[in-house]
Design an enzyme around this catalytic site. Sequence first.
Site, PDB file in Angstrom:
ATOM      1  N   ASN A 189      57.548   3.739  33.252  1.00  0.00           N
ATOM      2  CA  ASN A 189      56.337   4.050  34.476  1.00  0.00           C
ATOM      3  C   ASN A 189      55.010   4.022  33.685  1.00  0.00           C
ATOM      4  O   ASN A 189      54.028   4.502  34.348  1.00  0.00           O
ATOM      5  CB  ASN A 189      56.606   5.267  34.969  1.00  0.00           C
ATOM      6  N   ARG A 225      48.673  15.134  30.396  1.00  0.00           N
ATOM      7  CA  ARG A 225      49.442  16.562  30.703  1.00  0.00           C
ATOM      8  C   ARG A 225      48.222  17.641  30.996  1.00  0.00           C
ATOM      9  O   ARG A 225      47.109  17.613  30.425  1.00  0.00           O
ATOM     10  CB  ARG A 225      50.107  16.852  29.644  1.00  0.00           C
ATOM     11  N   GLN A 252      54.522  23.345  36.508  1.00  0.00           N
ATOM     12  CA  GLN A 252      54.848  22.518  37.532  1.00  0.00           C
ATOM     13  C   GLN A 252      56.000  22.868  38.186  1.00  0.00           C
ATOM     14  O   GLN A 252      56.924  22.719  37.395  1.00  0.00           O
ATOM     15  CB  GLN A 252      54.993  20.847  36.901  1.00  0.00           C
ATOM     16  N   HIS A 279      52.458  15.686  40.849  1.00  0.00           N
ATOM     17  CA  HIS A 279      52.809  14.714  39.681  1.00  0.00           C
ATOM     18  C   HIS A 279      53.541  13.567  40.253  1.00  0.00           C
ATOM     19  O   HIS A 279      54.660  13.511  40.097  1.00  0.00           O
ATOM     20  CB  HIS A 279      53.470  15.381  38.516  1.00  0.00           C
TER      21      HIS A 279
END
Length: 386
Positions: free
Chosen positions: A147, A285, A314, A333
């Site tokens: 990704n 991050r 998260q 995210h």
Amino acid sequence: MAKVLCVLYDDPVDGYPKTYARDDLPALDGYPGGQTLPTPKGVDFTPGHLLGSVSGELGLRRFLEERGHTLVVTSDKDTEGSEFDRELADADVVISQPFWPAYLTAERIAKAPKLKLAITAGIGSDHVDLDAAIEHGITVAEVTYCNSISVAEHVVMMILSQVRNYIPSYQVVLDGGWNIADCVSRSYDVEGMHVGTVAAGRIGLAVLRRLKPFDMHLHYTDRHRLPREVEEELNLTWHASTQDMVPHCDVVTINAPLHPETEGLFDDKLISTMKRGTYLINTARAKIADRDSIVRALESGQLAGYAGDVWYPQPAPADHPWRTMPHHGMTPHISGSSLSAQARYAAGTREILENWLDGESIREEYLIVQGGGLAGTGAHSYSTRT
């Protein structure tokens, strides 16, 4: 037989999709630079379907159960006595995603004596305590490059959205308004701006390549300097450190892994050295930026905007200050979890499982930790505290 524990995000609010916006995905021949796409022996899913949520199961159930293995899929990972904690005790394999990380802390690893493999269905394994994994002989692997381009596209979108003041202008439309002055009072062109990336690996370099046609001045810093021909091709300016680079930039994008050298990097001190009105984009991050320093910089105007889709923890709590700070462009995210990317990271996860279950070698580029030390991509990108 192995027990595989898979932690995925919840299904859509209205239930697992019955139809999709598109019927297919573009066919890709490979990744930039020549790395091949995931090459599992087979897949039991339709590319372009929602695979990263609980009902999608990364397309793994049939494959595993036909071989006699057990698959447990859950989204419950953070509550006391979570299903993740209960099932972890006798799990052989844990699969997690950066978008909904199952934090494999040293304490959790110590309570999982059978655990031998931790797979990140995506890129970025900092939710795993790598030192503890090394100590306990656990292999850590991720689906490298699956990704990277997805995230790079997201970065470019966020840069343009921030600099052009897109989100507030869209809100004017939703609110039934038409005040052009309000929309353009914080809107600029990116042409001629200086943009710098903290790290120029697969994602950072892809961002630079996509920004070159916008006639921006391109800067980068990285522990591994790019080849001269790449610097000349993109007209890049290299800086020895983040501290050296950021004073020259109008836009800074963070594309580095989280490790001891980057944690808390963007704090009050560093941000104070940046040009007033710099835009900071962070899809790497959250802990690379100090949470409260970002809020203060936006409130004071030192930063003109902050956008990203990484948070800590998260999922982010409802009262996280990044939800309400001024001039932000935050998303959950999602940058690396497009339906296109899901097809690749699901296939890569199956490839890693096939290799491990069959006693075959896992691709070097997928490895983060193996054999009691950093390995493969992990040796290039991470550091440990031991």
